[in-house]
Design a protein around this motif. Sequence first.
Motif, mmCIF file in Angstrom:
data_model
loop_
_atom_site.group_PDB
_atom_site.id
_atom_site.type_symbol
_atom_site.label_atom_id
_atom_site.label_comp_id
_atom_site.label_asym_id
_atom_site.label_seq_id
_atom_site.Cartn_x
_atom_site.Cartn_y
_atom_site.Cartn_z
ATOM 1 N N ALA A 151 44.006 -42.404 -21.414
ATOM 2 C CA ALA A 151 42.600 -42.531 -21.011
ATOM 3 C C ALA A 151 42.128 -43.977 -21.031
ATOM 4 C CB ALA A 151 41.714 -41.675 -21.910
ATOM 5 N N PHE A 152 42.660 -44.788 -21.945
ATOM 6 C CA PHE A 152 42.254 -46.194 -22.000
ATOM 7 C C PHE A 152 42.758 -46.955 -20.766
ATOM 8 C CE2 PHE A 152 42.238 -44.943 -26.505
ATOM 9 C CZ PHE A 152 40.904 -45.179 -26.777
ATOM 10 N N TYR A 153 43.977 -46.660 -20.371
ATOM 11 C CA TYR A 153 44.520 -47.282 -19.161
ATOM 12 C C TYR A 153 43.711 -46.845 -17.939
ATOM 13 C CZ TYR A 153 47.754 -48.525 -15.424
ATOM 14 O OH TYR A 153 48.293 -49.029 -14.269
ATOM 15 N N PHE A 154 43.394 -45.547 -17.868
ATOM 16 C CA PHE A 154 42.561 -45.027 -16.781
ATOM 17 C C PHE A 154 41.229 -45.780 -16.741
ATOM 18 C CE2 PHE A 154 38.913 -42.193 -15.976
ATOM 19 C CZ PHE A 154 39.048 -42.051 -14.603
ATOM 20 N N SER A 155 40.581 -45.937 -17.890
ATOM 21 C CA SER A 155 39.286 -46.627 -17.942
ATOM 22 C C SER A 155 39.406 -48.075 -17.479
ATOM 23 C CB SER A 155 38.717 -46.590 -19.360
ATOM 24 O OG SER A 155 38.360 -45.276 -19.697
ATOM 25 N N ARG A 156 40.485 -48.730 -17.876
ATOM 26 C CA ARG A 156 40.709 -50.117 -17.467
ATOM 27 C C ARG A 156 40.885 -50.222 -15.953
ATOM 28 N NH1 ARG A 156 44.556 -51.229 -21.287
ATOM 29 N NH2 ARG A 156 46.219 -51.120 -19.771
ATOM 30 N N ILE A 157 41.719 -49.339 -15.393
ATOM 31 C CA ILE A 157 41.962 -49.351 -13.944
ATOM 32 C C ILE A 157 40.679 -48.982 -13.191
ATOM 33 C CG2 ILE A 157 43.198 -48.159 -12.066
ATOM 34 C CD1 ILE A 157 44.941 -50.129 -13.570
ATOM 35 N N PHE A 158 39.991 -47.950 -13.657
ATOM 36 C CA PHE A 158 38.755 -47.503 -13.020
ATOM 37 C C PHE A 158 37.741 -48.647 -12.989
ATOM 38 C CE2 PHE A 158 34.660 -45.534 -12.546
ATOM 39 C CZ PHE A 158 34.887 -44.428 -11.746
ATOM 40 N N THR A 159 37.550 -49.309 -14.125
ATOM 41 C CA THR A 159 36.585 -50.402 -14.216
ATOM 42 C C THR A 159 36.963 -51.556 -13.292
ATOM 43 O OG1 THR A 159 36.093 -49.797 -16.505
ATOM 44 C CG2 THR A 159 35.473 -52.031 -15.796
ATOM 45 N N ARG A 160 38.253 -51.886 -13.251
ATOM 46 C CA ARG A 160 38.721 -52.977 -12.390
ATOM 47 C C ARG A 160 38.497 -52.643 -10.917
ATOM 48 N NH1 ARG A 160 44.535 -53.816 -13.342
ATOM 49 N NH2 ARG A 160 43.827 -54.348 -15.423
ATOM 50 N N ARG A 161 38.773 -51.411 -10.515
ATOM 51 C CA ARG A 161 38.673 -51.036 -9.100
ATOM 52 C C ARG A 161 37.259 -50.691 -8.652
ATOM 53 N NH1 ARG A 161 43.541 -50.924 -5.938
ATOM 54 N NH2 ARG A 161 45.126 -51.526 -7.432
ATOM 55 N N GLU A 162 36.464 -50.082 -9.541
ATOM 56 C CA GLU A 162 35.144 -49.587 -9.148
ATOM 57 C C GLU A 162 33.993 -50.490 -9.602
ATOM 58 O OE1 GLU A 162 35.034 -47.189 -7.016
ATOM 59 O OE2 GLU A 162 37.191 -46.821 -7.197
ATOM 60 N N GLY A 163 34.287 -51.430 -10.508
ATOM 61 C CA GLY A 163 33.253 -52.352 -10.965
ATOM 62 C C GLY A 163 32.364 -51.792 -12.061
ATOM 63 N N LEU A 164 32.629 -50.567 -12.494
ATOM 64 C CA LEU A 164 31.882 -49.912 -13.563
ATOM 65 C C LEU A 164 32.858 -49.130 -14.416
ATOM 66 C CD1 LEU A 164 29.014 -48.168 -11.546
ATOM 67 C CD2 LEU A 164 28.704 -50.062 -13.099
ATOM 68 N N SER A 165 32.530 -48.978 -15.689
ATOM 69 C CA SER A 165 33.353 -48.106 -16.523
ATOM 70 C C SER A 165 33.112 -46.663 -16.079
ATOM 71 C CB SER A 165 32.960 -48.267 -17.992
ATOM 72 O OG SER A 165 31.672 -47.713 -18.205
ATOM 73 N N PRO A 166 34.020 -45.748 -16.391
ATOM 74 C CA PRO A 166 33.785 -44.345 -16.032
ATOM 75 C C PRO A 166 32.457 -43.819 -16.583
ATOM 76 C CG PRO A 166 36.062 -44.640 -16.686
ATOM 77 C CD PRO A 166 35.355 -45.928 -16.980
ATOM 78 N N SER A 167 32.114 -44.170 -17.802
ATOM 79 C CA SER A 167 30.853 -43.697 -18.396
ATOM 80 C C SER A 167 29.645 -44.256 -17.649
ATOM 81 C CB SER A 167 30.778 -44.102 -19.864
ATOM 82 O OG SER A 167 31.833 -43.516 -20.580
ATOM 83 N N ALA A 168 29.684 -45.536 -17.302
ATOM 84 C CA ALA A 168 28.580 -46.147 -16.557
ATOM 85 C C ALA A 168 28.481 -45.540 -15.161
ATOM 86 C CB ALA A 168 28.766 -47.660 -16.472
ATOM 87 N N PHE A 169 29.629 -45.288 -14.537
ATOM 88 C CA PHE A 169 29.626 -44.652 -13.225
ATOM 89 C C PHE A 169 28.961 -43.280 -13.323
ATOM 90 C CE2 PHE A 169 31.254 -41.890 -9.957
ATOM 91 C CZ PHE A 169 31.145 -42.670 -8.810
ATOM 92 N N ARG A 170 29.316 -42.513 -14.359
ATOM 93 C CA ARG A 170 28.733 -41.178 -14.548
ATOM 94 C C ARG A 170 27.216 -41.266 -14.700
ATOM 95 N NH1 ARG A 170 31.563 -37.277 -18.549
ATOM 96 N NH2 ARG A 170 32.207 -36.217 -16.667
ATOM 97 N N LYS A 171 26.733 -42.211 -15.484
ATOM 98 C CA LYS A 171 25.285 -42.355 -15.695
ATOM 99 C C LYS A 171 24.568 -42.669 -14.386
ATOM 100 C CE LYS A 171 25.540 -43.778 -20.478
ATOM 101 N NZ LYS A 171 25.504 -44.926 -21.404
ATOM 102 N N GLN A 172 25.181 -43.504 -13.560
ATOM 103 C CA GLN A 172 24.542 -43.898 -12.289
ATOM 104 C C GLN A 172 24.615 -42.815 -11.220
ATOM 105 O OE1 GLN A 172 25.982 -47.498 -10.564
ATOM 106 N NE2 GLN A 172 24.811 -48.799 -11.949
ATOM 107 N N ASN A 173 25.644 -41.961 -11.267
ATOM 108 C CA ASN A 173 25.899 -41.043 -10.158
ATOM 109 C C ASN A 173 25.864 -39.567 -10.555
ATOM 110 O OD1 ASN A 173 26.716 -42.960 -7.878
ATOM 111 N ND2 ASN A 173 27.858 -43.692 -9.638
ATOM 112 N N ARG A 174 25.251 -39.244 -11.638
ATOM 113 C CA ARG A 174 25.197 -37.870 -12.138
ATOM 114 C C ARG A 174 24.564 -36.938 -11.112
ATOM 115 N NH1 ARG A 174 28.244 -35.417 -15.530
ATOM 116 N NH2 ARG A 174 27.189 -34.011 -16.909
ATOM 117 N N ARG A 175 25.203 -35.798 -10.801
ATOM 118 C CA ARG A 175 24.692 -34.845 -9.820
ATOM 119 C C ARG A 175 24.644 -33.424 -10.373
ATOM 120 N NH1 ARG A 175 28.266 -35.374 -4.849
ATOM 121 N NH2 ARG A 175 29.399 -37.036 -5.807
ATOM 122 N N LEU A 176 24.353 -33.248 -11.606
ATOM 123 C CA LEU A 176 24.258 -31.886 -12.167
ATOM 124 C C LEU A 176 22.856 -31.391 -12.160
ATOM 125 C CD1 LEU A 176 26.713 -31.729 -15.182
ATOM 126 C CD2 LEU A 176 26.873 -30.524 -13.042
#
Length: 153
Positions: free
Chosen positions: A128-153
């Motif tokens: 999960a740490f590697y995933f978070s690192r790759i996600f942040t590098r590619r998307e410009g946001l951490s997975p948690s920050a992305f979730r906060k910005q794009n929540r659709r529930l």
Amino acid sequence: MQRLFGLLCGEMQDDTPLAHASANARIHRIALTAAGQNQIRRREHTEHPISPAIETLRQHAFNDVDLTRVAEQFSMSPATLRRKFIAATGMPPKVFQLRVRLDRAKEMLAISNFSVKAIASQVGFDDAFYFSRIFTRREGLSPSAFRKQNRRL
């Protein structure tokens, strides 16, 4: 494409700024997907068909994929697979696989309550740490920050 249009229809029914932004992004993705499919079809008329190999990699993107075996399956060398793949999609097979994984992770972050660790595992990352690192590098946001910005529930 049908899945993308289905998601777009759902987003169009919600009259919120987030839904509008999401719908705009989805329309852009539909246009890019359609353009990419059109380019693949045009190239296939003059080159060895690569669409089946692309679809195979898309279907197995969440697993470890042996590109040598994929190349053999479609009667080409790994170098030829890579060259044709880049010509058709604009990216090498491994980058394509990563893009599919990250796109699915973004969808899951926006619409589910799964933990980042669970999502990482579901999209093919053992760490999960590697995933978070790759996600942040590619998307410009951490997975948690992305979730906060794009929540659709």
